[in-house]
Every structure is written in structure tokens, then in C-alpha cells.
Motif scaffolding. Structure first.
Motif: not given
Length: 123
Positions: A83-112
Motif C-alpha cells: 500500500n501507499n507505494l513510492r517511487s523508491e519501491d520500483t524494482a523486480v520483486h522476488y519470492c523466495a523460500a527456505r526450508i528452515s525454522v531459522a528466520v533470515s533476511s540474507m538472500s544467499d540463505e534462500y535456495p529457492y
């Protein structure tokens, strides 16, 4: 094999809303750490939001209060309501999955990853 297919991107004006969808196959979303990342031209891929197995949600500061990550277990789909999108939100948005209970914000920790969907916010 886990497969992700995003949809819902588009061209919108500042202040508008979009809802991105990510259909998951090969794994139930309720037992998978799901996340959204985005990458703008010339910039590194960055974390946007994630939802853990337990249902806990995490967001980057710039989208807090505007974006919501959610899942529909029956449809095995994860959503990103923006909601309330801004020009700085412009980007290619990707969905990612990680089979782990540990949360992560690091892209290289998501294999899918999905193929990405373009979001453009412009007047």
C-alpha cells in the motif's frame, strides 16, 4: 523440488496499491520460511519481508506500516500486499523460500526463488 511462481506486478502511481502473489509447489507454505526480496536497477537485491513457520513476520524499515506479507495455506500461496507505494519501491520483486525454522533476511540463505515480477511506481 520447490518451485515458486510470482504474479501481480505492474505500473502504478505513487500512493497506489498492488498485491503480489507467489504460488508454491513441492512444499507447503505453512512449513516453509517464505520471503520477498527486491532488486532495483544497479542495486543489490534487498530483503523486503518474511513470514516464519510460526507465523512471525519481519519487514525492512522502509516498508513497515505499508507492506504486509501473508499466506493462504489452502492455496499454498504467499502474498505481499503493498500500500501507499513510492517511487523508491520500483524494482523486480522476488519470492523466495527456505526450508528452515531459522528466520533470515540474507538472500544467499534462500535456495529457492521465483522468476520475479516487475513493480514500477511512477507518475
Amino acid at each position: 523440488q520447490v518451485q515458486l511462481v510470482e504474479s501481480g506486478g505492474g505500473l502504478v502511481q505513487p500512493g497506489d496499491s498492488l498485491r503480489l502473489s507467489c504460488v508454491v509447489s513441492g512444499r507447503t507454505v505453512s512449513s516453509t520460511l517464505m520471503a520477498w526480496f527486491r532488486q532495483a536497477p544497479g542495486k543489490e537485491r534487498e530483503f523486503v519481508a518474511s513470514k516464519s513457520w510460526a507465523g512471525d513476520t519481519y519487514y525492512r524499515d522502509s516498508v513497515k506500516g505499508r507492506f504486509t506479507i501473508d499466506r493462504d495455506n489452502a492455496k499454498n500461496t504467499v502474498y505481499l500486499q503493498m500500500n501507499n507505494l513510492r517511487s523508491e519501491d520500483t524494482a523486480v520483486h522476488y519470492c523466495a523460500a527456505r526450508i528452515s525454522v531459522a528466520v533470515s533476511s540474507m538472500s544467499d540463505e534462500y535456495p529457492y526463488w521465483g522468476q520475479g515480477t516487475q513493480v514500477t511506481v511512477s507518475s
